[in-house]
Scaffold this active site. Sequence first.
Site, PDB file in Angstrom:
ATOM      1  N   GLY A   1       0.839  -1.194   0.000  1.00  0.00           N
ATOM      2  CA  GLY A   1       0.000   0.000   0.000  1.00  0.00           C
ATOM      3  C   GLY A   1       0.869   1.236   0.000  1.00  0.00           C
TER       4      GLY A   1
ATOM      5  N   CYS B   1       5.435  -6.139   1.325  1.00  0.00           N
ATOM      6  CA  CYS B   1       5.738  -4.708   1.226  1.00  0.00           C
ATOM      7  C   CYS B   1       5.180  -3.942   2.430  1.00  0.00           C
ATOM      8  CB  CYS B   1       5.224  -4.163  -0.104  1.00  0.00           C
ATOM      9  SG  CYS B   1       5.922  -2.542  -0.445  1.00  0.00           S
ATOM     10  N   TYR B   2       4.137  -3.123   2.249  1.00  0.00           N
ATOM     11  CA  TYR B   2       3.579  -2.418   3.412  1.00  0.00           C
ATOM     12  C   TYR B   2       3.139  -3.425   4.482  1.00  0.00           C
ATOM     13  CZ  TYR B   2       0.641   0.563   6.305  1.00  0.00           C
ATOM     14  OH  TYR B   2       0.083   1.228   7.377  1.00  0.00           O
TER      15      TYR B   2
ATOM     16  N   HIS C   1       7.986  -7.681  -4.005  1.00  0.00           N
ATOM     17  CA  HIS C   1       6.670  -8.043  -4.549  1.00  0.00           C
ATOM     18  C   HIS C   1       6.743  -9.362  -5.325  1.00  0.00           C
ATOM     19  CE1 HIS C   1       4.514  -4.263  -3.697  1.00  0.00           C
ATOM     20  NE2 HIS C   1       5.717  -3.731  -3.782  1.00  0.00           N
TER      21      HIS C   1
ATOM     22  N   GLU D   1       4.372 -10.976  -6.382  1.00  0.00           N
ATOM     23  CA  GLU D   1       3.257 -11.020  -7.345  1.00  0.00           C
ATOM     24  C   GLU D   1       3.606 -10.378  -8.675  1.00  0.00           C
ATOM     25  OE1 GLU D   1       3.566  -9.167  -4.732  1.00  0.00           O
ATOM     26  OE2 GLU D   1       2.606  -7.209  -4.912  1.00  0.00           O
TER      27      GLU D   1
ATOM     28  N   ASP E   1     -14.989  -9.654 -21.435  1.00  0.00           N
ATOM     29  CA  ASP E   1     -15.879  -9.828 -20.275  1.00  0.00           C
ATOM     30  C   ASP E   1     -17.341  -9.779 -20.700  1.00  0.00           C
ATOM     31  OD1 ASP E   1     -13.472  -9.638 -18.986  1.00  0.00           O
ATOM     32  OD2 ASP E   1     -13.782  -7.567 -18.323  1.00  0.00           O
TER      33      ASP E   1
ATOM     34  N   LYS F   1      -9.706 -11.561 -15.086  1.00  0.00           N
ATOM     35  CA  LYS F   1      -9.682 -11.584 -16.553  1.00  0.00           C
ATOM     36  C   LYS F   1      -9.149 -12.900 -17.126  1.00  0.00           C
ATOM     37  CE  LYS F   1      -9.770  -8.043 -19.197  1.00  0.00           C
ATOM     38  NZ  LYS F   1     -11.022  -7.330 -19.412  1.00  0.00           N
TER      39      LYS F   1
END
Length: 514
Positions: free
Chosen positions: A59, A86-87, A173, A175, A231, A370
């Site tokens: 964040g 991280c945060y 990170h 991710e 979508d 997605k």
Amino acid sequence: MKLDTILILDFGGQYCHLIGRRIRENNVYTEIAPYDISKKDFEKISQNFNVKGLVLSGGPSSVYEKNAPRVPEEILELKIPILGLCYGHQLIAYLLRGKVKTAEKKEYGLSLATLKKPLAILKGLKKKEKIWMSHGDTVFSPPPGFETLASTKNCPVAAFRSKKKPIFGIQWHPEVAHTESGNKTFKNFLFEICKCRKDWQPVNLIKNLVAEIKKMVGKERAIVALSGGIDSSVATVLAAIALGRNLTAVFVDHGLMRENESRQVRETFKKFDLNFIVMQEKNRFLKKLKGVKSPERKRKIIGNEFIRVFEKAARRVKANYLVQGTIYPDRIESGYARKSEKIKTHHNVAGLPTKIKFKGIVEPLQDLYKDEVRLLAKKIGLPKEILFRQPFPGPGLAVRIIGEVTGKKIKILKKADKIVREEIERWNFGKNLWQYFAVLLDTKTTGVKGDKRAYGQIIALRVVESREAMTANFAKVPYQILEKISTRIVNEIPEVVRVVYDITHKPPSTIEWE
Ligand code: XMP
């Protein structure tokens, strides 16, 4: 049976959904909840999901800010594994009395971690790992009872773990795709530490999703907002299977689509058993956009008009239900009902509320990301033009025409955009690209055409590679292709005298120009 689930607490980081997606790619379900969730909320969530672990996301805040977001202590005391990223990593250190300070050197981008102890969450990683960093504050010493697992040049405690409880923190990170062993780290957390089952298989959902739509709408009529994007296309097909001729797909042509777009969408959906209407509303949009230069105003106007047109269509076909292709990030981003057990659907078309009171809003894809929608799309046999369609912003070409949008400028840009697409595809260069398009600038420039001085328009080319649009690199398009595109644009579009290539990455640029 309840799905094994990892609950991600959202500290406002743009990476929150990426964490969700990475975990789901490992066939473990995720839900996102606000950071200040209480134990009671947690228990409510646990009624529907088998929560096996908690991730505290990154964040933008600093733990020392006055209103810095904090996770309640009762959550940290839960008896499930916790991973702070991280945060989240800094927050665990701060709350459990480690030392966190603003680093002298902030770290953004690629960095190298040295692993002191490649175990637990870092099991199987190399001694030196390429990682992606983006932080100002840094943990200087871990909380009492914790041990440091890794460090970087500027960050002495880049990863830690509690020696007594399954609590872990990582400054980088995992991710982000640039972190090479990111997925291994998640696998360690999911399967070694949280002992999750791999019970999340999105394609198995199709039957249930169709049944749910049928149950909700019954014998009544519904409309679906179909843009031709993946979508809304998947939502349309699922609803068509469920409702057949009681469904009308509404395609709003605001005049800011690419060349031939509405025809292509109509063609694609011919083979499905549903009604299809195109609302031709080009003039309405152009009139409203007259004289407007600000990108944000343009977006707002287009969003608003879109809804008005959509309401008109709904009245025309007397539909009681609205089907939308809202996916999980849209749902979370339009704001979860804070502190509620499960986030509920929003009445939105193009992200804005509509005045029409529908009996119900049906959002079959509301729990999916997605890439999961793409798996469904493949399974239900959507053609590859839709599967691999480039993302196209809702406001369409309006955000690719810098300054005021006029009919003349739209015509120029449509032609340029068509040439860019044709050439990239003809050279078979599009496969690994995220987006490739043209932008029309609002400054003029001098050129020579024939033997005469020409004072005309500039087209910029934007061609990017990306995995999820959070970061993007400009593509190294071979000069041959650039040359061909540029030659064709200046030859085929008399108004254009110069073509430039955008060579900025995201960040610091964005993908779209406005
Ligand atoms: P940026 O320009 O923020 O874009 O780097 C990231 C991705 O989002 C798309 N985009 C939009 N999509 N409505 C949309 O539906 C919008 O207003 C919008 N703006 C940007 C963009 O094409 C890119 O893929």
